[in-house]
Design a protein around this motif. Sequence first.
Motif, mmCIF file in Angstrom:
data_model
loop_
_atom_site.group_PDB
_atom_site.id
_atom_site.type_symbol
_atom_site.label_atom_id
_atom_site.label_comp_id
_atom_site.label_asym_id
_atom_site.label_seq_id
_atom_site.Cartn_x
_atom_site.Cartn_y
_atom_site.Cartn_z
ATOM 1 N N PHE A 9 -35.524 -27.963 36.743
ATOM 2 C CA PHE A 9 -34.370 -28.364 36.164
ATOM 3 C C PHE A 9 -33.805 -28.916 35.187
ATOM 4 O O PHE A 9 -34.796 -29.143 34.067
ATOM 5 C CB PHE A 9 -33.574 -28.915 37.992
ATOM 6 C CG PHE A 9 -33.558 -28.235 39.332
ATOM 7 C CD1 PHE A 9 -33.692 -26.698 39.224
ATOM 8 C CD2 PHE A 9 -34.437 -29.368 40.060
ATOM 9 C CE1 PHE A 9 -33.709 -26.385 40.360
ATOM 10 C CE2 PHE A 9 -34.740 -28.204 41.125
ATOM 11 C CZ PHE A 9 -34.347 -27.113 41.682
ATOM 12 N N ASP A 10 -32.945 -28.372 34.418
ATOM 13 C CA ASP A 10 -32.381 -28.504 33.505
ATOM 14 C C ASP A 10 -30.512 -29.556 33.489
ATOM 15 O O ASP A 10 -30.327 -29.490 34.119
ATOM 16 C CB ASP A 10 -32.650 -27.778 32.312
ATOM 17 C CG ASP A 10 -31.811 -27.096 32.334
ATOM 18 O OD1 ASP A 10 -31.379 -26.700 32.833
ATOM 19 O OD2 ASP A 10 -32.684 -25.242 32.132
ATOM 20 N N HIS A 12 -28.514 -27.893 32.500
ATOM 21 C CA HIS A 12 -27.767 -26.301 32.813
ATOM 22 C C HIS A 12 -27.172 -26.294 34.411
ATOM 23 O O HIS A 12 -27.007 -25.604 34.887
ATOM 24 C CB HIS A 12 -27.581 -25.179 32.240
ATOM 25 C CG HIS A 12 -28.189 -25.408 30.159
ATOM 26 N ND1 HIS A 12 -26.622 -25.387 29.777
ATOM 27 C CD2 HIS A 12 -29.083 -25.122 29.746
ATOM 28 C CE1 HIS A 12 -26.570 -25.348 28.788
ATOM 29 N NE2 HIS A 12 -28.769 -25.112 28.135
ATOM 30 N N SER A 13 -28.490 -26.701 35.282
ATOM 31 C CA SER A 13 -28.274 -26.996 36.176
ATOM 32 C C SER A 13 -26.819 -27.461 37.536
ATOM 33 O O SER A 13 -26.587 -28.724 36.701
ATOM 34 C CB SER A 13 -29.525 -27.315 37.273
ATOM 35 O OG SER A 13 -31.093 -26.820 36.462
ATOM 36 N N THR A 14 -26.849 -26.594 38.309
ATOM 37 C CA THR A 14 -25.605 -27.163 39.450
ATOM 38 C C THR A 14 -26.230 -27.949 40.754
ATOM 39 O O THR A 14 -27.599 -28.240 40.780
ATOM 40 C CB THR A 14 -24.938 -25.967 39.629
ATOM 41 O OG1 THR A 14 -25.682 -25.218 39.704
ATOM 42 C CG2 THR A 14 -24.796 -25.687 38.264
ATOM 43 N N GLN A 17 -27.711 -25.711 42.879
ATOM 44 C CA GLN A 17 -28.833 -24.901 42.648
ATOM 45 C C GLN A 17 -29.850 -25.705 43.070
ATOM 46 O O GLN A 17 -31.191 -26.091 44.014
ATOM 47 C CB GLN A 17 -28.976 -24.363 41.696
ATOM 48 C CG GLN A 17 -28.090 -23.348 41.175
ATOM 49 C CD GLN A 17 -28.146 -23.161 39.424
ATOM 50 O OE1 GLN A 17 -27.700 -24.472 38.280
ATOM 51 N NE2 GLN A 17 -27.351 -21.727 39.030
ATOM 52 N N VAL A 18 -29.757 -27.392 42.700
ATOM 53 C CA VAL A 18 -30.574 -28.287 42.866
ATOM 54 C C VAL A 18 -30.631 -28.660 44.504
ATOM 55 O O VAL A 18 -32.249 -28.883 44.858
ATOM 56 C CB VAL A 18 -30.957 -29.510 42.117
ATOM 57 C CG1 VAL A 18 -30.797 -29.421 40.456
ATOM 58 C CG2 VAL A 18 -29.278 -30.329 42.601
ATOM 59 N N GLU A 20 -30.274 -26.500 46.941
ATOM 60 C CA GLU A 20 -30.571 -24.791 47.561
ATOM 61 C C GLU A 20 -31.621 -25.014 48.645
ATOM 62 O O GLU A 20 -33.152 -25.222 47.763
ATOM 63 C CB GLU A 20 -30.771 -23.912 46.775
ATOM 64 C CG GLU A 20 -31.081 -22.820 47.245
ATOM 65 C CD GLU A 20 -31.001 -20.994 45.791
ATOM 66 O OE1 GLU A 20 -31.068 -19.814 46.533
ATOM 67 O OE2 GLU A 20 -31.063 -21.361 44.750
ATOM 68 N N GLN A 242 -22.829 -29.897 36.636
ATOM 69 C CA GLN A 242 -23.808 -29.370 36.495
ATOM 70 C C GLN A 242 -23.500 -31.452 36.189
ATOM 71 O O GLN A 242 -24.892 -31.335 36.693
ATOM 72 C CB GLN A 242 -23.568 -28.967 34.731
ATOM 73 C CG GLN A 242 -23.584 -27.673 34.393
ATOM 74 C CD GLN A 242 -23.567 -27.254 33.422
ATOM 75 O OE1 GLN A 242 -22.670 -27.488 32.815
ATOM 76 N NE2 GLN A 242 -23.618 -26.061 32.998
ATOM 77 N N ALA A 245 -25.255 -32.798 39.825
ATOM 78 C CA ALA A 245 -26.639 -32.019 39.951
ATOM 79 C C ALA A 245 -28.006 -33.011 40.033
ATOM 80 O O ALA A 245 -28.502 -33.191 41.080
ATOM 81 C CB ALA A 245 -26.702 -31.067 38.857
ATOM 82 N N SER A 253 -33.316 -33.925 47.055
ATOM 83 C CA SER A 253 -34.599 -32.559 46.928
ATOM 84 C C SER A 253 -35.902 -33.682 47.445
ATOM 85 O O SER A 253 -36.127 -34.536 47.192
ATOM 86 C CB SER A 253 -34.538 -32.675 45.573
ATOM 87 O OG SER A 253 -35.960 -31.999 45.340
ATOM 88 N N ASP A 266 -29.755 -35.473 32.997
ATOM 89 C CA ASP A 266 -29.913 -33.452 33.016
ATOM 90 C C ASP A 266 -31.846 -33.367 34.504
ATOM 91 O O ASP A 266 -32.440 -32.503 34.102
ATOM 92 C CB ASP A 266 -31.266 -33.414 31.594
ATOM 93 C CG ASP A 266 -29.568 -33.511 30.827
ATOM 94 O OD1 ASP A 266 -28.548 -33.082 31.222
ATOM 95 O OD2 ASP A 266 -29.771 -34.322 29.176
#
Length: 307
Positions: A9-10, A12-14, A17-18, A20, A242, A245, A253, A266
């Motif tokens: 991820f970076d 811009h990831s939300t 998203q991280v 999911e 973002q 995240a 995660s 980030d």
Amino acid sequence: MSELFKSPFDRHSTASQVIEGVDLRGKRAVITGATSGIGVETARALAAAGAEVTLAVRRPDAGEEVAASLRAATGNDAIGVARVDVAELDSVQAFTASWSGPLHILVNNAGIMMLPELERGTGGHEQQFATNYLGHFALALGLRSAMAAAGGARMVTVSSSGHLFSPVVFDDLDYRFRPYDALGAYGQSKTAEVLMAVEADGRWSGDGIRSNALHPGAIATNLQRHTGGLKTPEPYRKTIEQGAATSVFLAASPLAEGIGGRYFEDVNEAPAVTSRPTELGVPGVATYALDAGNAERLWDITAPLLG
């Protein structure tokens, strides 16, 4: 020094998203400062993944409104509210004393930023140090046994790139001798939070508790009311989704399993820097914030500060 941790991820990831595909059913989470900004988004993401979430907030009435909204949005009814004002040790201690059962995720998210005038809080300590650091230290200490009982817990502390503007000044934590500086005081409190994460991981990882700190990015939330969050240079700005995240990634995660004592931004581990930046939002972690000697020293003086 070990190799920096890299995720897929970076910036811009939300938060969605991280996390999911992650199933947090059966897990319990506590999030401070979850009535606005990235605290709410962190709660939303964890609840959407099935976690039982407690919004640990200063104003329970506002917390109940947020909880109702999150229940409707996520379909998860296991979202509760508790009064926790990290600026008041009695409030923190009452909450930790009432907690029962295991705790899998603790997100130290609440905070205040760059008070324009010197204010004093718990025990006469400078207010940002008292709120951002001392309150969360007391919370973590009070919930340690609950996290150990989880058989694998994560503590996530939301620090800031503001830590780059001051180390912990051990000889004058509370601006008794030096002129008050809003950014310096904020920076010191955020460095203290990183050091807390480092030392907690060192002391508690044997109990299955892993601890990390992070910079969420520059997000225009209520926290920036004294600074004007939108003045942060464009490349460093983020949306709330973002901004949450990195907190969510570290909290839940599977990719972060077994990782501790580090500072992220980030959704990746931050590189060390050795000089002060010229503006807020610049990436990197100060070497003094990860220093094991500083971390141990701060921890050892904090318990007496709490009485």
